[in-house]
Design a protein around this motif. Structure first.
Motif, short mmCIF file in Angstrom:
data_model
loop_
_atom_site.label_atom_id
_atom_site.label_comp_id
_atom_site.label_asym_id
_atom_site.label_seq_id
_atom_site.Cartn_x
_atom_site.Cartn_y
_atom_site.Cartn_z
N ALA A 1 0.83 -1.21 0.00
CA ALA A 1 0.00 0.00 0.00
C ALA A 1 0.86 1.25 0.00
N ALA A 2 1.92 1.25 0.81
CA ALA A 2 2.83 2.39 0.84
C ALA A 2 3.59 2.51 -0.47
N ASP A 3 3.93 1.38 -1.07
CA ASP A 3 4.64 1.42 -2.36
C ASP A 3 3.75 1.98 -3.46
N LEU B 1 3.61 5.64 -3.01
CA LEU B 1 4.84 6.22 -3.51
C LEU B 1 4.79 6.37 -5.03
N MET B 2 4.33 5.33 -5.72
CA MET B 2 4.18 5.41 -7.18
C MET B 2 3.26 6.55 -7.58
N LYS B 3 2.15 6.68 -6.86
CA LYS B 3 1.20 7.75 -7.16
C LYS B 3 1.85 9.11 -6.98
N SER B 4 2.64 9.27 -5.92
CA SER B 4 3.30 10.55 -5.66
C SER B 4 4.29 10.90 -6.76
N LEU B 5 4.85 9.90 -7.43
CA LEU B 5 5.78 10.13 -8.52
C LEU B 5 5.08 10.27 -9.87
N MET C 1 3.42 7.85 -11.56
CA MET C 1 3.48 6.67 -12.43
C MET C 1 2.12 6.41 -13.08
N GLN C 2 2.14 6.20 -14.39
CA GLN C 2 0.90 5.94 -15.11
C GLN C 2 0.57 4.45 -15.17
N SER C 3 1.60 3.61 -15.09
CA SER C 3 1.37 2.17 -15.14
C SER C 3 2.45 1.48 -14.31
N TYR C 4 2.09 0.32 -13.79
CA TYR C 4 3.02 -0.46 -12.96
C TYR C 4 3.03 -1.88 -13.48
N ARG C 5 4.21 -2.31 -13.90
CA ARG C 5 4.38 -3.67 -14.40
C ARG C 5 4.93 -4.54 -13.27
N PHE C 6 4.18 -5.56 -12.90
CA PHE C 6 4.56 -6.44 -11.81
C PHE C 6 4.29 -7.88 -12.22
N SER C 7 4.84 -8.81 -11.46
CA SER C 7 4.55 -10.22 -11.74
C SER C 7 3.84 -10.85 -10.56
N THR C 8 3.02 -11.83 -10.86
CA THR C 8 2.40 -12.65 -9.83
C THR C 8 3.30 -13.85 -9.56
N GLU D 1 -7.33 2.34 -7.74
CA GLU D 1 -7.81 3.47 -6.93
C GLU D 1 -6.86 4.67 -7.02
N SER D 2 -5.58 4.39 -7.30
CA SER D 2 -4.58 5.46 -7.40
C SER D 2 -4.41 5.95 -8.84
N GLY D 3 -5.21 5.43 -9.75
CA GLY D 3 -5.11 5.86 -11.14
C GLY D 3 -3.92 5.29 -11.88
N ILE D 4 -3.40 4.16 -11.42
CA ILE D 4 -2.24 3.52 -12.03
C ILE D 4 -2.69 2.24 -12.72
N ALA D 5 -2.41 2.11 -14.00
CA ALA D 5 -2.84 0.94 -14.76
C ALA D 5 -1.96 -0.26 -14.45
#
Length: 509
Positions: A82-84, A87-91, A93-100, A129-133
């Motif tokens: 949640a904090a991470d 942090l992305m929102k504060s910077l 970031m438009q999208s976040y690529r992660f793996s499951t 919710e943070s507007g990050i795809a």
């Protein structure tokens, strides 16, 4: 910001500084984000039902990873997501690529673990919710150890288990995630893991690497077919890592052939089956003694070449390739006394040569123009004719960061690196290549595979003792680029080499 994230004062650069004397517009529809991978940041090794992957086993093997580091704790993202995300929102970031993590979702490759999926559902909801795809990668090298014990990627059974796992993730997240990539860097999974012995599971067999590569691609094709049947509106694809292999002496046919072999065994071994439904003829000739065709069953190549929508492009550097070793041989191995070999199944006469370019702490040459050439080639020869869009899904640099007393890193070398490579992408866009986005690797300093915690790629510093996150100068610069849609020029800035507090400082070789 939370108590675990420090927000330093922005890195101030005077407007008159020639480093930022002019800017270049970034297209409004060009997506800017960052990337991570599950094993590298999550930690929580045995929590909520997760079982061991091949990387848990490998990292706990003596000599496998620098300093004996493991991903047991990593960045504690499992508890700090949640904090991470904040942090992305504060910077911006438009999208976040992660793996499951396969090992969270289907421990030991078996039945679905609801608690594992709960975590990813919470992460995705927080991103939205943070507007990050969210950009979801299903496999970033964390094969369940139980499946490796039954043959791993050299076994066709693993393909079936990967389909089961992928559909379980889609069952939970399919209504919220629109971009799905099946694999990250199958070259590394197959050839660093099964041929070179440098990555998990640590095998050193050229034949096993080729078998693994084929089954990884077959798994990719199977999942694309299944997900397409479920939802035709999904954006589907995979991510490949590439090199730009230039012959050291273009007039020497031996160097030309050495570069051809590297291109075939790293780039075209995946591109041609996916886009053309066949392995390259020269590759098949190179590896004819290693049994690749024994694993190719009727219909496999039709499955592998199932149409995709997006190709992720991972680029860090190109290479000058010669048929003889350089006078001072480059040490690419991380063996800790263990036996390792070249990851290329049949390129014993191909050697990487330094060209006098600046290098990162990984001893990787900084070559932005190679990215432009790569994107143009991929578009002209593969993606363009297939109507597939390109995203640069990984690009980044490790430097020997030097934090100040507040934990802030004024990493002008990394800032210059990001600007240079974004400029190289815009050069490709100007040449007509439809590149749609850029993901910096990595959002956070993290477990860097066989290098453990010895190399830092993040634009956010992680203090591994306290887990405090501190955005570096490069993060603040990237945030300004995202906010203003302007890329400062000149691209290479004052620091084409080095990092930390000294913009001209040398990096670790």
């Amino acid at each position: 910001m939370t108590a675990q994230t420090r927000s330093p004062q922005p890195l101030i650069v005077a407007a008159a500084d020639p480093w930022v004397a002019q800017t270049r517009p970034v297209p409004q529809d060009f997506v800017l984000g960052a990337a991570t991978a599950a094993y590298q940041i999550e930690g929580a090794r045995h929590e909520d039902g997760r079982t061991d992957s091949i990387w848990d086993t490998f990292s706990h093997s003596p000599g496998a990873v620098v300093d004996g580091d493991t991903g047991d704790v990593a960045c504690e993202h499992y508890h700090r997501y949640a904090a991470d995300v904040a942090l992305m929102k504060s910077l911006g970031m438009q999208s976040y690529r992660f793996s499951t993590s396969w090992d969270r979702v289907c421990p030991d490759g078996g039945p679905v673990n609801a608690k594992g999926l709960d975590f990813y559902e919470q992460l995705v909801d927080s991103l939205l919710e943070s507007g990050i795809a969210p950009w979801l990668t299903l496999y970033h090298w964390d094969l369940p150890q139980a499946l490796e014990d039954r043959g791993g990627w050299t076994s066709r059974e693993t393909v079936d288990r990967f389909v089961d796992y992928s559909l379980a993730v889609h069952d939970r997240l399919g209504d919220r995630v629109r971009t799905w990539t099946t694999l990250n860097e199958p070259f590394c999974a197959a050839f660093l893991g099964y041929t070179a012995g440098m990555h998990a599971p640590g095998r050193t067999s050229p034949a096993d690497g080729l078998a693994a590569a084929h089954h990884l691609m077959l798994a990719h094709g199977r999942v694309v077919q299944e997900l397409r049947a479920r939802d035709a509106g999904l954006e589907l694809g995979l991510t490949l890592n590439f090199t730009v292999a230039d012959p050291l002496d273009p007039s020497d046919p031996r160097d030309v052939d050495a570069a051809r072999r590297i291109d075939a065994q790293m780039n075209r071994i995946f591109l041609d089956p996916i886009f053309r439904g066949a392995y390259p003829a020269d590759l098949l000739e190179d590896v004819r003694h290693l049994g690749l065709t024994d694993h190719v069953m009727d219909g496999d190549l039709e499955v592998i070449s199932t149409p995709i929508d997006v190709l992720g492009v991972n680029y860090y550097n190109g290479e000058a390739i010669g048929h003889e070793p350089p006078p001072a041989a480059l040490d690419d191995s991380l063996n800790g006394g263990r036996f390792t070999r070249s990851p290329f199944p049949a390129a014993d006469d191909a050697y990487r040569h330094p060209r006098g370019l600046p290098v990162t702490a990984m001893d990787w040459e900084i070559q932005p123009e190679g990215l432009t050439r790569l994107l143009v080639r991929l578009h002209e020869e593969y993606a363009g004719p297939a109507g597939v869009t390109l995203h640069v899904t990984e690009n980044g640099a490790a430097f020997d960061d030097a934090p100040d007393e507040d934990g802030f890193v004024d990493d002008r070398g990394r800032t210059a690196y990001v600007r240079a490579h974004l400029g190289a992408i815009l050069d490709a866009v100007d040449a007509g290549v439809p590149v749609r986005g850029y993901f910096y690797w990595s959002l956070l300093d993290n477990f860097e595979w066989a290098w453990g915690y010895a190399k830092r790629f993040g634009i956010v510093r992680v203090d591994y003792d306290t887990q405090v996150r501190t955005p570096k100068g490069s993060a603040l610069d990237y945030a300004r680029i995202i906010a203003t849609r302007q890329l400062p020029t000149p691209w290479d800035g004052p620091a084409g080499r080095g990092g930390g507090d000294d913009p001209a400082g040398d990096t670790e070789a």
